[in-house]
Structure formats: structure tokens, C-alpha cells
Design a protein around this motif. Structure first.
Motif, short mmCIF file in Angstrom:
data_model
loop_
_atom_site.label_atom_id
_atom_site.label_comp_id
_atom_site.label_asym_id
_atom_site.label_seq_id
_atom_site.Cartn_x
_atom_site.Cartn_y
_atom_site.Cartn_z
N ALA A 71 0.79 -1.15 -0.10
CA ALA A 71 -0.01 -0.08 0.14
C ALA A 71 0.96 1.28 0.07
O ALA A 71 0.41 2.31 -0.69
N ALA A 72 2.00 1.15 0.90
CA ALA A 72 2.63 2.40 0.90
C ALA A 72 3.51 2.68 -0.56
O ALA A 72 3.58 3.86 -1.07
N LEU A 74 2.46 1.70 -3.62
CA LEU A 74 1.59 2.01 -4.45
C LEU A 74 1.15 3.59 -4.61
O LEU A 74 1.13 4.26 -5.27
N ALA A 75 0.99 4.13 -3.22
CA ALA A 75 0.73 5.53 -2.90
C ALA A 75 2.17 6.21 -3.11
O ALA A 75 1.92 7.35 -3.52
N GLY A 76 3.04 5.60 -3.03
CA GLY A 76 4.43 6.62 -3.41
C GLY A 76 4.76 6.33 -4.76
O GLY A 76 5.88 7.21 -5.01
N GLY A 77 4.12 5.57 -5.55
CA GLY A 77 4.63 5.37 -6.93
C GLY A 77 5.82 4.59 -7.38
O GLY A 77 6.43 4.68 -8.18
N THR A 78 6.17 3.76 -6.07
CA THR A 78 7.41 3.01 -6.40
C THR A 78 7.06 1.48 -6.46
O THR A 78 8.07 0.68 -6.42
N ALA A 79 5.84 1.14 -6.42
CA ALA A 79 5.42 -0.37 -6.64
C ALA A 79 5.80 -0.96 -7.75
O ALA A 79 5.97 -0.23 -9.03
#
Length: 416
Positions: A71-72, A74-79
Motif C-alpha cells: 500500500a505504501a 503504491l501510494a508513493g509510486g514505487t510499486a
């Protein structure tokens, strides 16, 4: 000057090549750390063989940390580009946040039946956001040597089941390798394993969602009564016995039957001298239709912010292929493809369990869809209440009342 131009040209080509290489690299997020070698040594090479120029990396996170860390990222755009999907609400939440792509109509999706898509669809069934990968099947494993020694046959009905447990007990063998210390087994390996034969699988599950059935109705209470009877056949100190303890007890040949799911087949397959057999949850009486918990476990979706979507969809199409289904089913023993491809399951016990699909109707853990969304948490309640029932500390009818009361507090269709 000519030399400088050639050097600049060579550097430019190098940079372009490096950019192309990065653009073609796909990253897969997953909680299946146990599958890392399989992905790196078998699955990824099989894909890359026919897709030159696309590099794939498998980057798993520990199961207990996966949801929060994903989740972190994905939210930060690094997934990563491809996301291993939990069934139902966890992945549905990601889709509602706009973090997963809609997959309806994408190549490979045509190889799955509507039923197999339910765990990764919106409540109205209009949007599908993850491709199904595999399910696990619940049932019972048994020690063939012990059964042969005591002249026992795998039970088919409730009466036969308890007759076998009694024979094991009289034969000096712990009938059930089952403890309640970790609690989750009481729910997922017992109640939602044996229950579908009482509430008729999907019929009972959907009736709860629609508000047309109550957890205090006879079928749900009868499942708890069955479980309460099972409690009399646990080993000494069962309330302090963990999941790992139960595995060891059964692996050492000190218990006759192990309530479980197909995911445990590979663990016991590594035990020298242990001859495994499997039987499905018993039906109430001879001639009754049978139902099995064939629970959707893992899917795979596409990160909406992926910069490699074209390649991601190529990989997804391959995940929907027969080649992938065959490799995954036969290398991740006990995890069965959800596609409609015909796969020859090679492990004999896994094959036995997979064949139950031909004679029994499949359902899922009844609280997995919709029913876990309120407080008190249905999942937590099931863990605690079923453990108490097995330990003889809570009567089946009282357990059913507590479940229903908590459920009706937050779920409006149950308040009518």
C-alpha cells in the motif's frame, strides 16, 4: 572532431540501450516468498524464452508485511508493475483507490469462468481487476499406514467420520492433529472446511449476504455441533498446541487425521515414510450432495502507474495460458489453477483433492466476500469462537448466537 562525434554517438546508443532495457523490465510484487526460486528458475525463464527483450524480476515481501508495504509503495509510486492480489476486500480496496487496472477483455482473461473471477471483481460484478491464479482446497489428510493397521477406510458420512475417530482413539492413536492456540485453524481448517456440507455451499453463503439466512439457523448450528464433537478427539494440551505443533504431530505418525488445506501437501510430502491419503469433508448422510471449500487464494493485477503496461499485459496473457497453469499447479503443489485448461495434476494427493471438483460443488470461505467489512470483525469472531467450541468452552448454540449478534450489529440485511 570526428572522433568526438563517434564517441558521443556511441554514448547515445549506450544510453538508449540502457533505457530500452529498463523499459522492458517488469517487477512482480508478491507475498509468496516460498515461490521465489520457482519464479526465478522456472516461471520467469519460461516466459522470457518466448518474449526476448522483456526482463522480469520477482520481488516478494514477507506475508505479514505485504499488505501494508505494498500500500505504501503504491501510494508513493514505487510499486512494481504486476501485483499479486489477495482475494476480495484487500484487492478491491486497491482498485477503488485507482491503483489497479481494469482487466475485462484483456488477453488471457477469456480462459476463466465467471465463478473464478468473483474474488477479484467489484460487488456488482461489472469490473474485474485481477487475473485469477490459483485456489486451495480444504479437506482432511490421513496416515495410510495407521488406517491400514487399524483396518479403517476413509469416512464419507458424519457417522462414519466419528466412528473412525473413535477407532483411532481406542487404537491408542491421537485421532486429530489439531490445536487451537493459533485459533485461525479452528475457523479456516475446521468450520469453513466442514460447514459447506451443512449449509449447502454457495446457497447458504449467498443467503447470509442477502439477509435470507441467519448464523443461528440450523445448518450453521449443526456445523458447530459437528465441530464440538470433534473437540473430544483432540490430543492432550490441544489448547496450547500451535499449527506447527500439529504439523509435527502428524508428520511423526502420532495422529491419524489432519484437518487442513491442500497447501500442506508439499510440507508432508517431504517427510520420509509418511504415506498420505486425503478425503473430503463428510456429508451428513449417505446420498447427500457434497460441497468443498475451493477457496480463491491468489490473483495478479497490473499497477495503474506502471510504465511498462504493454509488457505487463503480455506477461498477464501468459499467466492466463495453459503453460503457466500447468507449471504453477504442478510445481506449487496444492495450489490449483482457476483457469478452465485441462491440467494433469502429477502429485497423487493433490490429484486426489483436485478430482473432488468433479463430484462436489465448489464454494469459498463463507465470510470472505462482504461479510468481513464491519465490527466486530467476522474473521476475528470466527477464530475465537470456533477455538472455544473445539475446546468445549462454548456451546454450539451460544456460539451461533454470539456470531449472529455481532453480525447483525453492522450488517443491515441482517437487521430486517
Amino acid at each position: 572532431m570526428q572522433i568526438r562525434r563517434l564517441v558521443r554517438h556511441a554514448l547515445l546508443l549506450t544510453m538508449l540501450a540502457a533505457t530500452a532495457a529498463r523499459a522492458g523490465t517488469l517487477v512482480i510484487e508478491s507475498w509468496r516468498v516460498d515461490d521465489k526460486t520457482l519464479w526465478e528458475k522456472v516461471l520467469i525463464p519460461a516466459f522470457e524464452k518466448n518474449h526476448p527483450g522483456i526482463e522480469v524480476k520477482f520481488t516478494p515481501t514477507a506475508p505479514t508485511e505485504y499488505d501494508s508495504s505494498l500500500a505504501a509503495r503504491l501510494a508513493g509510486g514505487t510499486a512494481g508493475d504486476l501485483i499479486a492480489c489477495r482475494p476480495f476486500d484487500v484487492s478491491l480496496s486497491l482498485y477503488k483507490k485507482g491503483q489497479l487496472e481494469k482487466l475485462d477483455g484483456k488477453p488471457g482473461m477469456q480462459n476463466f469462468t465467471p465463478t473464478s473471477l468473483v474474488a477479484w471483481q467489484t460487488d456488482d460484478g461489472k469490473d474485474t481487476f485481477c487475473m485469477p491464479v490459483a485456489s486451495v482446497i480444504h479437506g482432511f489428510l490421513y496416515n495410510k499406514k495407521i488406517f491400514k493397521k487399524l483396518n479403517l477406510q476413509p469416512p464419507q458420512t458424519v457417522d462414519e467420520f466419528f466412528a473412525v475417530l473413535e477407532a483411532l482413539k481406542k487404537g491408542g492413536v491421537t485421532p486429530l492433529a489439531l490445536g487451537t492456540a493459533d485459533q485461525w485453524e479452528s475457523s479456516q481448517m475446521v468450520y469453513t472446511n466442514i460447514g459447506p456440507n451443512f449449509w449447502r455451499g454457495e446457497e447458504g453463503r449467498k443467503a447470509l449476504i442477502a439477509g435470507k439466512a441467519r448464523l443461528t439457523d440450523a445448518p450453521f448450528v449443526e456445523a458447530l455441533q459437528f465441530e464440538s464433537r470433534m473437540g473430544g478427539y483432540l490430543g492432550k494440551g490441544a489448547s496450547a498446541q500451535t499449527y506447527g505443533d500439529s504439523q509435527n504431530l502428524f508428520a511423526l505418525g502420532r495422529a491419524g487425521i489432519y484437518p487442513t488445506g491442500s497447501w500442506d501437501i508439499s510440507y508432508f510430502g517431504q517427510t520420509p515414510g509418511l504415506e498420505l491419503g486425503a478425503f473430503p469433508p463428510p456429508v451428513r448422510k449417505a446420498g447427500d450432495p457434497c460441497f468443498i471449500s475451493d477457496h480463491m487464494d491468489i490473483g495478479i493485477g497490473v499497477n495503474r502507474k506502471s510504465k511498462n503496461k504493454d509488457d505487463a499485459y503480455k506477461f498477464l496473457a501468459w499467466v492466463g495460458s495453459q503453460e503457466f497453469a500447468d507449471i504453477y499447479t504442478n510445481r506449487v503443489t496444492g495450489f490449483f489453477t482457476l483457469s478452465h485448461h485441462l491440467i494433469a495434476v502429477r502429485d497423487p494427493v493433490a490429484k486426489q483433492m483436485a478430482e473432488w471438483r468433479n463430484s462436489c460443488a465448489s464454494t469459498i470461505r463463507f465470510n470472505a466476500q462482504v461479510l468481513n467489512r464491519g465490527q466486530p470483525s467476522m474473521e476475528s469472531e470466527l477464530w475465537n469462537i470456533n477455538a472455544q467450541v473445539l475446546n468445549g468452552r462454548l456451546a454450539p448454540k451460544d456460539a451461533a448466537t454470539r456470531l449472529q449478534t455481532g453480525f447483525a450489529k453492522w450488517y443491515k440485511p441482517q437487521q430486517k
